[in-house]
Scaffold this motif. Structure first.
Motif, PDB file in Angstrom:
ATOM      1  N   ILE A  57       0.648  -0.896  -0.011  1.00 58.27           N
ATOM      2  CA  ILE A  57       0.349   0.308  -0.198  1.00 58.27           C
ATOM      3  C   ILE A  57       0.889   1.504  -0.261  1.00 58.27           C
ATOM      4  N   SER A  60       2.472   1.266  -3.001  1.00 58.68           N
ATOM      5  CA  SER A  60       1.534   2.328  -4.180  1.00 58.68           C
ATOM      6  C   SER A  60       1.186   3.240  -4.990  1.00 58.68           C
ATOM      7  N   ARG A  61       0.592   4.199  -3.236  1.00 58.00           N
ATOM      8  CA  ARG A  61       0.184   4.665  -2.738  1.00 58.00           C
ATOM      9  C   ARG A  61       0.978   6.147  -3.233  1.00 58.00           C
ATOM     10  N   ASN A  62       2.474   5.957  -2.481  1.00 56.71           N
ATOM     11  CA  ASN A  62       3.564   6.816  -2.651  1.00 56.71           C
ATOM     12  C   ASN A  62       4.581   6.374  -3.584  1.00 56.71           C
ATOM     13  N   SER A  99      -4.598  -0.673  -3.943  1.00 55.37           N
ATOM     14  CA  SER A  99      -4.078  -0.074  -2.238  1.00 55.37           C
ATOM     15  C   SER A  99      -5.346   1.238  -1.943  1.00 55.37           C
ATOM     16  N   TYR A 100      -6.110   2.393  -2.814  1.00 51.72           N
ATOM     17  CA  TYR A 100      -6.724   2.965  -2.746  1.00 51.72           C
ATOM     18  C   TYR A 100      -7.907   2.354  -2.291  1.00 51.72           C
ATOM     19  N   GLU A 103      -8.369   0.082   0.561  1.00 50.89           N
ATOM     20  CA  GLU A 103      -8.041   1.790   2.434  1.00 50.89           C
ATOM     21  C   GLU A 103      -9.597   2.111   2.549  1.00 50.89           C
ATOM     22  N   ASN A 150     -12.701   7.159  -6.233  1.00 46.38           N
ATOM     23  CA  ASN A 150     -11.164   5.814  -6.042  1.00 46.38           C
ATOM     24  C   ASN A 150     -11.650   5.506  -7.967  1.00 46.38           C
TER      25      ASN A 150
ATOM     26  N   ARG C 159       0.547  14.589  -3.339  1.00 47.43           N
ATOM     27  CA  ARG C 159      -0.527  14.275  -5.030  1.00 47.43           C
ATOM     28  C   ARG C 159      -0.263  15.271  -5.372  1.00 47.43           C
TER      29      ARG C 159
END
Lengths: 219, 237, 224
Positions: A57, A60-62, A99-100, A103, A150, C159
Motif C-alpha cells: 500500500i 503503490s500510494r507513494n 491500494s486505494y 484503504e 476511487n 499528490r
C-alpha cells in the motif's frame, strides 16, 4: 471551430474512448478485487501477509502511475517480463488502484462496531458467516462513496496510458494536434469525450453519497 | 443434581494485569432466573460475556450439562444488524446455522414477533424502530435459536424510561414459561420481581448470594448494604 | 546475476542528473504550492460568506478542475491557450499554471471545509465568554482549522509531486525525461539500463512522497 474536422475525426475519438473505458474498467475491477483481499488481510491482521500488504500500500500510494507504467512497460522486459501496452495499462491501474480500494474498504470494515461481530457469533454464526452476512455488507455500504471516488480517480489516471503508446483519447488528441494543427477542435473533442465518461460516474457518486450520508438503511 | 444446566467452577479472568473475575462458582438450575447486580466495573458483564464465550479465561471451567446446549445473549445496545430488515435479522441464524428453509424460518419468526407485539414491524429496518422495539426484536432473534439459557446484559440500560417496561414484560413472560435466565440489570424493582436468586458481585467475586426478598430488605453483607443505599435518598426537608 | 542495468546509474553524473530531474518536478510543485496556499486561504474564507454568486462561481471552478484529468488540463493550457491567445508558453510555465489552478481549487475547498466543520457552539460559547468576533477567529477558530488542515494540505503536496510526472508529456525535462535520455545514451553499453534507471526513478519518487506523507500521518495522529 471547424465542424467538418470534428465530424471527420469523431469516430477516431469514439474508438479511443472505448479503449480507454475498456482498460479502465478491467483495471478497476482488478483493483477492487485486490482491494477486497488486501482490506481483509489488514482488517484481520493476518500475520506476515499483513506486513506485505502494508508495504504494498505504501509503495503503490507513494509513486505516480506514470512512473509505475514506465517501469512495467520499459523496465520489466529487460528481466524477461514482456507485456503489451494494454495489459501494462491494466496491470498498472490495478497496482495503483488496489491500494486505494483497500484503504476505502478497510475503513468501512473498521467502522463496523466489533460488538456486531460478537452479536453474530452469539447467534451461532461462524466467523466466516459473521463476516459474509453481517460485517461485509455494512462495511461496503459505508465504503461506497470512497470506492466511487476511487473509480473517478482511476478513470482520470487512464489519461497517462498514451505515454506507453496506448492509442487512447490523449494519444488521439496529441496525434491530431501534431498532424493537423487543429488544436481547438482536437482539445474540444478530448474534453467532450472525457466528460461523457466521467460525468455519469460523478453524478452517480454524489447521489450515492447523499443517500449514504443522510439516509442509511430503511429510509 | 440432574437439573443443573450450567456449572461454573473457580472462574478467573484478568485483563491488562487486573483481575476481573476472581474465583466465581455458580450452579444454574433448569428454569432458574438469576439476577446479577453490583457496582459498575464489578465484573458482572464480563461474567456473562465469558459464559457466552466472547471472552477467554485463565483458570476454572464453564460447562453446560448438555454439551450441545445453546446459550442466547441480548446486549445493551441491541446490536441488530442495521442492513437487514427485522425479519431478516431474525431468520439469519436459523437459516445459516441450522439450515432451516427460509419459508419455515419466516413463519416461525412471525409467530415469535407476534408474541412480543411486533408482527407489523417485520419488514421495517432497525433504524425505524424505537429502542424498546429494537430490544424486543433482539430478544426474539436470540430466542428463535431455542437456547437452553438466555443471558441479558443490561438490556434496558440504553432505553428511555418509558420503554423499559415493554422489554421487562417480555422477560417476565419468559420467566413464567420457565426459561433459564441470567440477568445483569440496574432495575432493582424488576430484579426483585423476577429473580429466584440474586447474586451481588463486587471486585470480581460473588460477595452475597440471597433470595430477592432477603437481599433487598435486609442484605447480609455490608458492601451490599452500601450498594443498595445508593438507590435511596433521605428526604432533605 | 543477470544484467539489471544498475551500473548505468553510477556512470558519470547520471545519478546526479536524475536528482536534478526530480528537483525540476519538485520545483514546479513548490511554486504551485506557494501560490496555492495564500490564494486558497483567501478563496476558502470568501466561500464561507453568504454570497450566492461567489459560491456558485467557485463551485463551477472547483468541479471543472476536479473532473478533468490533470493531463487534459495540461494539454489545454499548453497547446490550447498558445493557439487561441497567441502567446508563447513553455512547458514549465504551463505546468505551474495548471498546478496552481488545481492547488487553489483544492486548498480553497479544504479551507472552506474545515471552517464550516467547526461546530456552531464554538462560536456561541466564545461569544458567551465575551470574546469579540476577531478574537474568536484568532484564538478559537483559526487554531482548530489549522490543525485540521495541515495534514490534508501535506497530502495535497504529495499528490502534486506525483502528478508532476505528467509534465514530461508537454516536453518539460524532468526526472522521467532525464531517465529516457540516460537510457538512450547508454543503449549500446548497457542495453538493460531501462530496468535499473526506471527502478531508480520509482524509488526516488517513493522516498520523496513516503517521507512527506509520513509527516502528514504523524501530524494527523498527534492532533486527532
Amino acid at each position: 471551430m471547424n465542424w467538418e474536422f470534428i465530424h471527420k475525426y469523431w469516430p477516431l475519438y469514439e474508438k479511443a474512448a472505448i479503449l480507454t473505458v475498456r482498460i479502465g474498467l478491467l483495471g478497476i475491477l482488478a483493483a477492487a478485487l485486490i482491494g477486497v483481499i488486501a482490506a481483509f488481510i489488514r482488517y484481520r491482521k493476518i500475520p506476515v501477509l499483513n506486513k506485505i500488504v502494508a508495504f504494498y500500500i505504501e509503495i503503490s500510494r507513494n509513486t505516480p502511475l506514470l512512473v509505475q507504467l514506465f517501469f512495467i512497460y520499459y523496465g520489466l522486459p529487460k528481466v524477461g517480463i514482456k507485456l503489451d501496452a494494454e495489459v501494462c495499462g491494466i496491470v498498472g491501474l490495478a497496482f495503483l488502484g488496489g491500494s486505494y480500494m483497500a484503504e476505502s474498504i478497510r475503513s468501512g470494515l473498521e467502522s463496523v462496531d466489533k460488538i456486531q461481530h460478537e452479536s453474530a457469533i452469539s447467534l451461532g454464526l461462524s466467523n466466516r458467516q459473521a463476516f459474509t452476512y453481517v460485517i461485509f455488507p455494512q462495511a461496503i455500504s459505508t465504503s461506497i462513496p470512497g470506492i466511487i471516488a476511487n473509480v473517478i480517480f482511476l478513470l482520470k489516471e487512464t489519461s497517462v496510458f498514451s505515454a506507453i503508446s496506448v492509442m487512447d483519447l490523449m494519444f488521439t488528441a496529441k496525434d491530431l494536434i501534431g498532424l493537423y494543427y487543429r488544436t481547438t477542435e482536437s482539445l474540444f473533442m478530448l474534453v467532450v469525450f472525457y466528460l461523457m465518461i466521467l460525468l455519469p460516474v460523478c453524478i452517480l457518486g454524489s447521489i450515492v453519497e447523499r443517500r449514504v450520508r443522510y439516509a442509511g438503511f430503511g429510509t | 443434581m440432574s437439573d443443573v444446566v450450567l456449572s461454573i467452577k473457580d472462574l478467573h479472568k484478568s485483563f491488562d494485569g487486573n483481575l476481573i473475575l476472581d474465583g466465581i462458582n455458580l450452579d444454574v438450575k433448569q428454569g432458574e432466573v438469576i439476577v446479577i447486580v453490583g457496582p459498575s466495573g464489578c465484573g458482572k458483564s464480563t461474567l456473562l460475556r465469558t459464559i457466552k464465550g466472547l471472552e477467554t479465561y485463565e483458570i476454572g471451567s464453564i460447562s453446560t450439562t448438555d454439551p450441545k446446549a445453546q446459550v442466547g445473549m441480548v446486549f445493551q445496545n441491541y446490536e441488530l444488524f442495521p442492513h437487514l430488515k427485522v425479519i431478516d435479522n431474525i431468520i439469519l441464524a436459523p437459516m445459516k446455522v441450522n439450515g432451516t428453509p427460509k419459508s419455515e424460518a419466516k413463519e416461525k419468526a412471525l409467530e415469535f414477533l407476534d408474541r412480543v407485539g411486533l408482527k407489523d414491524k417485520a419488514n421495517s429496518y432497525p433504524r425505524q424502530l424505537s429502542g424498546g422495539q429494537k430490544q424486543r426484536v433482539a430478544i426474539v432473534r436470540a430466542l428463535i435459536m431455542n437456547p437452553e439459557i438466555m443471558l441479558f446484559d443490561e438490556v434496558t440500560a440504553a432505553l428511555d424510561p418509558e420503554m423499559v417496561r415493554e422489554v421487562l414484560d417480555v422477560m417476565l413472560g419468559l420467566a413464567k414459561q420457565g426459561k433459564t435466565m441470567l440477568i445483569v440489570t440496574h432495575e432493582m424493582q424488576f430484579a426483585k420481581a423476577i429473580a429466584d436468586r440474586v447474586l451481588f458481585l463486587d471486585g470480581g467475586k460473588i460477595v452475597e448470594e440471597n433470595t430477592p426478598d432477603e437481599f433487598f430488605t435486609k442484605p447480609k453483607t455490608k458492601r451490599a448494604k452500601k450498594f443498595l443505599n445508593v438507590f435511596e435518598f433521605d428526604a432533605i426537608r | 546475476m543477470p544484467d539489471l542495468g544498475l551500473d548505468v546509474l553510477f556512470k558519470g553524473s547520471n545519478f546526479l542528473r536524475l536528482l536534478e530531474g526530480l528537483s525540476e518536478a519538485a520545483k514546479i510543485s513548490l511554486i504551485a504550492i506557494a501560490i496555492s496556499i495564500p490564494v486558497g486561504l483567501l478563496v476558502g474564507v470568501l466561500m464561507t460568506s453568504k454570497n450566492i454568486i461567489l459560491k456558485v462561481l467557485f463551485r463551477v471552478y472547483l468541479e471543472t478542475i476536479r473532473i478533468m484529468p490533470q493531463l487534459v488540463l495540461l494539454f489545454i493550457v499548453f497547446f490550447g491557450t498558445t493557439k487561441t491567445l497567441g502567446w508563447k508558453l513553455d512547458g514549465e510555465t504551463a505546468s505551474i499554471i495548471v498546478f496552481s489552478l488545481w492547488g487553489v481549487a483544492e486548498m480553497g475547498d479544504l479551507v472552506r471545509g474545515s471552517l464550516v466543520s467547526i461546530p456552531k457552539h464554538q462560536y456561541e460559547s466564545s461569544k458567551a465568554l465575551g470574546l469579540s468576533k476577531n478574537q474568536t477567529f484568532l484564538y478559537v477558530i483559526i487554531p482548530q482549522t489549522v490543525r485540521r488542515m495541515i495534514p490534508l494540505s501535506i497530502n495535497l503536496i504529495t499528490r502534486m509531486i506525483k502528478t508532476t510526472s505528467l509534465v514530461l508529456m508537454i516536453g518539460v525535462v524532468e526526472v522521467l525525461k532525464v531517465a529516457q535520455q540516460i537510457i538512450e545514451a547508454n543503449r549500446m553499453s548497457s542495453p538493460n539500463a531501462a530496468f535499473g534507471v526506471f527502478l531508480m526513478v520509482f524509488l526516488l519518487y517513493f522516498v520523496l512522497c513516503f517521507v512527506i506523507s509520513s509527516i502528514a500521518g504523524m501530524l494527523e495522529k498527534r492532533w486527532s
